[in-house]
Design an enzyme around this catalytic site. Structure first.
Site, mmCIF file in Angstrom:
data_model
loop_
_atom_site.group_PDB
_atom_site.id
_atom_site.type_symbol
_atom_site.label_atom_id
_atom_site.label_comp_id
_atom_site.label_asym_id
_atom_site.label_seq_id
_atom_site.Cartn_x
_atom_site.Cartn_y
_atom_site.Cartn_z
ATOM 1 N N ARG A 54 0.849 -1.183 0.000
ATOM 2 C CA ARG A 54 0.000 0.000 0.000
ATOM 3 C C ARG A 54 0.889 1.237 0.000
ATOM 4 N NH1 ARG A 54 2.330 2.063 3.669
ATOM 5 N NH2 ARG A 54 0.702 3.607 3.855
ATOM 6 N N GLY A 55 0.237 2.384 -0.194
ATOM 7 C CA GLY A 55 0.987 3.607 -0.420
ATOM 8 C C GLY A 55 1.056 3.849 -1.916
ATOM 9 N N ALA A 56 0.634 5.028 -2.361
ATOM 10 C CA ALA A 56 0.496 5.280 -3.794
ATOM 11 C C ALA A 56 1.753 4.948 -4.606
ATOM 12 C CB ALA A 56 0.060 6.729 -4.023
ATOM 13 N N ARG A 97 -7.841 -1.079 -6.808
ATOM 14 C CA ARG A 97 -8.192 0.030 -5.918
ATOM 15 C C ARG A 97 -8.444 1.266 -6.772
ATOM 16 N NH1 ARG A 97 -4.714 0.979 -0.657
ATOM 17 N NH2 ARG A 97 -6.703 1.888 -0.029
ATOM 18 N N GLN A 204 -2.343 2.725 10.180
ATOM 19 C CA GLN A 204 -1.087 2.784 9.432
ATOM 20 C C GLN A 204 -0.062 3.695 10.101
ATOM 21 O OE1 GLN A 204 -4.170 3.215 8.078
ATOM 22 N NE2 GLN A 204 -4.274 2.442 5.981
ATOM 23 N N ASP A 245 -2.591 10.496 -2.348
ATOM 24 C CA ASP A 245 -2.883 9.380 -3.240
ATOM 25 C C ASP A 245 -3.306 9.850 -4.626
ATOM 26 O OD1 ASP A 245 -3.052 6.547 -1.649
ATOM 27 O OD2 ASP A 245 -3.421 8.252 -0.336
ATOM 28 N N ASN A 255 -6.225 11.971 0.268
ATOM 29 C CA ASN A 255 -5.273 11.266 1.119
ATOM 30 C C ASN A 255 -6.073 10.496 2.165
ATOM 31 O OD1 ASN A 255 -2.469 10.713 1.808
ATOM 32 N ND2 ASN A 255 -2.822 11.882 3.676
ATOM 33 N N LYS A 256 -5.398 9.751 3.012
ATOM 34 C CA LYS A 256 -6.052 8.904 3.999
ATOM 35 C C LYS A 256 -7.080 9.691 4.807
ATOM 36 C CE LYS A 256 -5.415 5.371 4.272
ATOM 37 N NZ LYS A 256 -6.151 4.278 3.594
#
Length: 356
Positions: A54-56, A97, A204, A245, A255-256
């Site tokens: 995970r993580g763009a 995703r 996270q 993201d 973003n998150k």
């Protein structure tokens, strides 16, 4: 590049070796370090969808190598059949995703490389795909370090820096985005402290950011998401820096979930709010944040804490994985080419239109 020495005690996000893709299962951190081999397109899709990787930026690299994995069974087929299958497999992986633009960006770049290559056999085209994926991987490492160098001036001695979710080394294949200036400042011996939001519901910030910064020897304090505004009111936070993201053409960004709340608090308490991201996270074809598709995840992530249920059975749940922060709340974007300020619509296009 100095990244390897700074991250020597941290497991690699992913590794490509001997035509094999191995990923670090980030769901198991920090308690366990588990590296998995992903050997099929379906396994790559699940690894991305289930947040093992995970993580763009890391998703973009994983997608590039994942397309190579997906095409391995077709290396002996006719070249036209290989190309047809390549397009189909790329579309499949792209569905893992919806919000992080790097997934589609990496796959489009792989397809573009295949279109440019005058291969006469499927094996030759497969080798070209692997070479392009390796290039994307190496570029990600370099972009992280460049972001770190441009953002280094933001980290003043003895300041308090707040970050949200994980935009660190574990979200990339290098120094991270939001954490890159922190790693370089620490490398120089500059004293500062970091506050890491735990980042509900999947933690996270607690499981990944706090873990990797602690491993690197950086002064990091874990806080719950609800503490951030209070910490600002006490003067403990001098800077907030987060990842992204997807960044729209006007400077709005996804973003998150919880990032928007931080940006609003920063505006109220006059705390600079920066976003660190590489050009691969820019989506200049999306005009503004209203057009960004937000991933909605399952209720179980919210109704339990770890393996323990924490909510009434049958309760209604919302679980958007991301939120959109308007560009009016952003102090600046830290990119590999420099820090971008307002007006974002003009400056992002000017700096990155031709570059991309």
């Amino acid at each position: 590049m100095i990244a390897p020495s700074l991250l020597s005690n941290l497991p690699a996000t992913l590794v490509w070796e001997d035509d094999t893709l191995r990923i670090l299962d980030q769901r198991r951190l920090p308690g366990e370090t588990v590296v998995e081999t992903v050997a099929t397109a379906e396994a790559v899709w699940r690894a991305i969808h289930e947040l093992r990787v995970r993580g763009a930026p890391a998703i973009g690299v994983a997608a590039a190598y994942g397309l190579c994995v997906a095409m391995q069974p077709y290396r002996d087929t006719a070249i036209d059949a290989f190309r047809d299958r390549l397009t189909e497999r790329a579309a499949y992986l792209d569905s893992a995703r919806p919000t992080a633009v790097n997934l589609g960006w990496g796959l489009k770049r792989m397809l573009s490389a295949a279109q440019r290559h005058n291969a006469t056999t499927s094996l030759e085209l497969y080798d070209a795909l692997v070479a392009e994926a390796r290039c994307i991987h190496e570029e990600d490492r370099l972009l992280c370090e460049q972001i770190g160098r441009h953002g280094l001036s933001l980290i003043k001695p003895n300041m308090g820096v707040l970050t949200h979710c994980n935009a660190g080394a574990l979200a990339t294949t290098g120094l991270g985005t939001a954490t890159a200036p922190l790693y370089l400042a620490h490398h120089e011996g500059r004293p500062f402290r970091v506050y890491a939001d735990e980042t509900r519901p999947l933690l996270q910030g607690a499981r990944l950011t706090a873990y990797e910064l602690q491993v690197a020897g950086i002064d990091v304090t874990l806080i719950t998401d609800g503490m951030a505004a209070s910490m600002m009111s006490q003067g403990l936070i001098d800077l907030v820096i987060v990842g992204a993201d997807r960044v729209a053409a006007n400077g709005d960004f996804a973003n998150k979930i919880g990032t928007l709340s931080l940006a609003i608090a920063c505006k109220h308490f006059n705390v600079p709010f920066y976003v660190a991201c590489p050009s691969s996270t820019l989506d200049l074809e999306t005009p503004d944040g209203r057009s960004i598709v937000i991933e909605e995840r399952g209720a179980a992530e919210v109704t339990s804490f770890g393996a323990r249920p924490t909510a009434p059975t049958g309760i209604k749940v919302r679980n958007p994985a991301f939120d959109v922060t308007p560009h009016t709340l952003v102090t600046g974007y830290v990119t590999e080419l420099g820090i971008v300020s307002e007006p974002y619509g003009q400056n992002l296009a000017s700096m990155f239109g031709a570059h991309r």
